[in-house]
Design an enzyme around this catalytic site. Structure first.
Site, PDB file in Angstrom:
ATOM      1  N   ARG A 128      25.032 -11.129  11.036  1.00  0.00           N
ATOM      2  CA  ARG A 128      26.423 -10.940  11.471  1.00  0.00           C
ATOM      3  C   ARG A 128      27.265 -10.982  10.205  1.00  0.00           C
ATOM      4  O   ARG A 128      27.309 -11.982   9.503  1.00  0.00           O
ATOM      5  CB  ARG A 128      26.841 -12.049  12.446  1.00  0.00           C
ATOM      6  CG  ARG A 128      28.338 -12.063  12.699  1.00  0.00           C
ATOM      7  CD  ARG A 128      28.737 -12.930  13.860  1.00  0.00           C
ATOM      8  NE  ARG A 128      28.366 -12.298  15.124  1.00  0.00           N
ATOM      9  CZ  ARG A 128      28.838 -12.689  16.314  1.00  0.00           C
ATOM     10  NH1 ARG A 128      29.678 -13.708  16.398  1.00  0.00           N
ATOM     11  NH2 ARG A 128      28.450 -12.067  17.405  1.00  0.00           N
ATOM     12  N   HIS A 146      28.831  -3.597  17.514  1.00  0.00           N
ATOM     13  CA  HIS A 146      28.171  -4.772  18.093  1.00  0.00           C
ATOM     14  C   HIS A 146      27.115  -4.274  19.091  1.00  0.00           C
ATOM     15  O   HIS A 146      27.238  -4.456  20.302  1.00  0.00           O
ATOM     16  CB  HIS A 146      29.226  -5.645  18.790  1.00  0.00           C
ATOM     17  CG  HIS A 146      28.775  -7.041  19.078  1.00  0.00           C
ATOM     18  ND1 HIS A 146      27.550  -7.547  18.689  1.00  0.00           N
ATOM     19  CD2 HIS A 146      29.403  -8.060  19.739  1.00  0.00           C
ATOM     20  CE1 HIS A 146      27.447  -8.802  19.087  1.00  0.00           C
ATOM     21  NE2 HIS A 146      28.548  -9.133  19.717  1.00  0.00           N
ATOM     22  N   GLN A 149      25.416  -6.438  21.946  1.00  0.00           N
ATOM     23  CA  GLN A 149      26.275  -6.765  23.082  1.00  0.00           C
ATOM     24  C   GLN A 149      26.328  -5.613  24.078  1.00  0.00           C
ATOM     25  O   GLN A 149      26.191  -5.816  25.292  1.00  0.00           O
ATOM     26  CB  GLN A 149      27.694  -7.098  22.592  1.00  0.00           C
ATOM     27  CG  GLN A 149      28.623  -7.508  23.711  1.00  0.00           C
ATOM     28  CD  GLN A 149      28.220  -8.808  24.366  1.00  0.00           C
ATOM     29  OE1 GLN A 149      28.103  -9.822  23.698  1.00  0.00           O
ATOM     30  NE2 GLN A 149      28.014  -8.808  25.678  1.00  0.00           N
ATOM     31  N   ASP A 153      38.204  -6.614  25.445  1.00  0.00           N
ATOM     32  CA  ASP A 153      37.792  -7.596  24.431  1.00  0.00           C
ATOM     33  C   ASP A 153      39.079  -8.184  23.860  1.00  0.00           C
ATOM     34  O   ASP A 153      40.185  -7.682  24.131  1.00  0.00           O
ATOM     35  CB  ASP A 153      36.968  -6.871  23.353  1.00  0.00           C
ATOM     36  CG  ASP A 153      36.301  -7.808  22.342  1.00  0.00           C
ATOM     37  OD1 ASP A 153      36.315  -9.037  22.575  1.00  0.00           O
ATOM     38  OD2 ASP A 153      35.795  -7.319  21.328  1.00  0.00           O
ATOM     39  N   CYS A 173      32.776  -9.266  26.450  1.00  0.00           N
ATOM     40  CA  CYS A 173      31.673  -9.812  25.647  1.00  0.00           C
ATOM     41  C   CYS A 173      31.819 -11.309  25.393  1.00  0.00           C
ATOM     42  O   CYS A 173      30.822 -11.971  25.074  1.00  0.00           O
ATOM     43  CB  CYS A 173      31.554  -9.048  24.341  1.00  0.00           C
ATOM     44  SG  CYS A 173      32.961  -9.225  23.241  1.00  0.00           S
ATOM     45  N   ARG A 203      22.221 -11.305  26.938  1.00  0.00           N
ATOM     46  CA  ARG A 203      22.015 -11.198  25.483  1.00  0.00           C
ATOM     47  C   ARG A 203      20.617 -11.715  25.140  1.00  0.00           C
ATOM     48  O   ARG A 203      19.907 -11.153  24.325  1.00  0.00           O
ATOM     49  CB  ARG A 203      23.075 -12.011  24.729  1.00  0.00           C
ATOM     50  CG  ARG A 203      24.486 -11.444  24.779  1.00  0.00           C
ATOM     51  CD  ARG A 203      24.630 -10.161  23.987  1.00  0.00           C
ATOM     52  NE  ARG A 203      24.271 -10.320  22.581  1.00  0.00           N
ATOM     53  CZ  ARG A 203      25.073 -10.820  21.636  1.00  0.00           C
ATOM     54  NH1 ARG A 203      26.307 -11.175  21.948  1.00  0.00           N
ATOM     55  NH2 ARG A 203      24.664 -10.918  20.379  1.00  0.00           N
TER      56      ARG A 203
HETATM   57  N1  NVA Z   1      35.507  -7.912  18.818  1.00  0.00           N
HETATM   58  C1  NVA Z   1      35.149  -9.324  18.711  1.00  0.00           C
HETATM   59  C2  NVA Z   1      33.830  -9.571  19.352  1.00  0.00           C
HETATM   60  C3  NVA Z   1      33.381 -10.998  19.310  1.00  0.00           C
HETATM   61  C4  NVA Z   1      32.022 -11.188  19.921  1.00  0.00           C
HETATM   62  C5  NVA Z   1      35.123  -9.721  17.241  1.00  0.00           C
HETATM   63  O1  NVA Z   1      34.623  -8.945  16.429  1.00  0.00           O
HETATM   64  O2  NVA Z   1      35.616 -10.805  16.928  1.00  0.00           O
HETATM   65  N1   CP Z   2      29.751 -11.962  22.376  1.00  0.00           N
HETATM   66  C1   CP Z   2      29.348 -12.549  21.237  1.00  0.00           C
HETATM   67  O1   CP Z   2      28.774 -11.926  20.358  1.00  0.00           O
HETATM   68  O2   CP Z   2      29.608 -13.888  21.185  1.00  0.00           O
HETATM   69  P1   CP Z   2      29.482 -14.841  19.919  1.00  0.00           P
HETATM   70  O3   CP Z   2      30.573 -14.469  18.962  1.00  0.00           O
HETATM   71  O4   CP Z   2      29.653 -16.231  20.468  1.00  0.00           O
HETATM   72  O5   CP Z   2      28.142 -14.659  19.282  1.00  0.00           O
END
Ligand code: NVA
Ligand code: CP
Length: 310
Positions: free
Chosen positions: A108, A135, A138, A224, A264, A292
């Site tokens: 990540r 992502h 997800q 989101d 998500c 997930r």
């Molecule tokens: N769009 C959000 C998703 C978190 C799982 C982010 O990137 O923070």
């Molecule tokens: N939806 C998701 O990826 O959650 P986290 O940021 O908790 O991993």
């Protein structure tokens, strides 16, 4: 030692074909059933997953760590806060070293270019655990969740309401590959950046200003947070710009009567979605979060062992 084996990575949703997804979704169904029946299944016995986090996470960390353990393997958690990655060791060097010690890697991070450079120097499969741009794990879980509740997503209409973020760009790739229609509604000033979209994929996307028209007749409504990780400085200005892009009961009423709602997570109730909707009867967010675990087990199995017959 050199290896001639072709390594498959999962950096974007478009990295797999529709046929690969048919296989991975079917494996997900099988692995989920085994999990629910407490059936021991250790195809990745003695394999190690490195999980590299440059941003926070609850679901991604837990689902990958529990997932590799349930498949018979082991996870190593690494973050930029306490590794040499946080002190400027080149991403290429890190990839060379880490991929000599483990069997599969999840990252990540911020830019997709970082992930690409890492994968380009890795001897083992690399999985995108979220970047600024995509992502895919997800959306894979979301597609599986739709399939469990409503059957195939092919030919259906999905409404995206809110930010043109990593989730939105991943849904676009999914729409093209899996054959459904994606409608996207974003506030002025936050439109999709077409430079980030494969022009072929645009045929599956309809951009509509009005969130109500976007949801009209949709089989799935999804949204989101207004401010994704890494963009926190823009929070106040975004709150004002996105105020009308909140999924509430009126918006859900524009969709099919049995439309699903997905998010998500984590969520901000009262911003991108009301509590009534996310905690209501059409919401499947807890299944989505659980899935997930199941899709990523199928993904890790597929990337390390290829297609299996059992
Ligand atoms: N769009 C959000 C998703 C978190 C799982 C982010 O990137 O923070
Ligand atoms: N939806 C998701 O990826 O959650 P986290 O940021 O908790 O991993």
């Amino acid at each position: 030692m050199t290896s001639t084996k072709i390594i498959r990575h999962y950096l974007r949703f478009q990295d797999f074909s529709a046929d690969d997804y048919d296989y991975v979704l079917e494996r997900t169904r099988i692995l989920k059933r085994k999990f629910k029946n407490y059936e021991t299944y250790h195809p990745l016995h003695d394999r190690t997953l490195a999980m590299i986090f440059e941003k926070n996470s609850t679901r991604t960390r837990l689902s990958f760590e529990a997932g590799i353990f349930q498949l018979g393997g082991h996870a190593v958690f690494m973050s930029t806060r306490d590794t040499q990655l946080g002190r400027g060791e080149p991403i290429e060097d890190s990839a060379q070293v880490i991929s000599r010690m483990v069997d599969i890697i999840m990252i990540r991070t911020f830019g997709q270019d970082i992930l690409r450079r890492f994968a380009g120097n890795s001897r083992v499969p690399v999985i995108n655990g979220l970047t600024n741009e995509y992502h895919p794990c997800q959306v894979l879980a979301d597609v599986f969740t739709f399939y469990e509740h409503r059957g195939s997503i092919r030919g259906k209409t999905v409404a995206w309401v809110g930010d043109a973020n990593n989730m939105a760009y991943t849904w676009i790739e999914a729409a093209y590959i899996l054959g459904f229609k994606l409608r996207v509604s974003t506030p002025p000033g936050y439109r999709l950046n077409h430079a980030l979209i494969n022009s072929v994929h645009l045929s599956s996307v309809e951009e509509i200003d009005d969130p109500r028209a976007t949801c009209n007749g949709a089989h799935l409504v999804t949204t989101d947070v207004w401010t994704s990780m890494g963009f926190e400085k823009e929070n106040d200005i975004r709150k004002a710009a996105f105020a009308e892009w909140c999924v509430d009961t009126k918006l859900m009423a524009c969709a099919q009567p049995d439309a699903l709602f997905m998010h998500c997570l984590p969520t901000h109730r009262g911003e991108e979605v009301t509590a009534e909707v996310i905690d209501g009867r059409q919401s499947v967010v807890w299944d989505e979060a659980e899935n997930r675990l199941h899709v990523q087990k199928a993904l890790m199995e597929f990337l390390t062992l290829g297609r299996l017959n059992h």
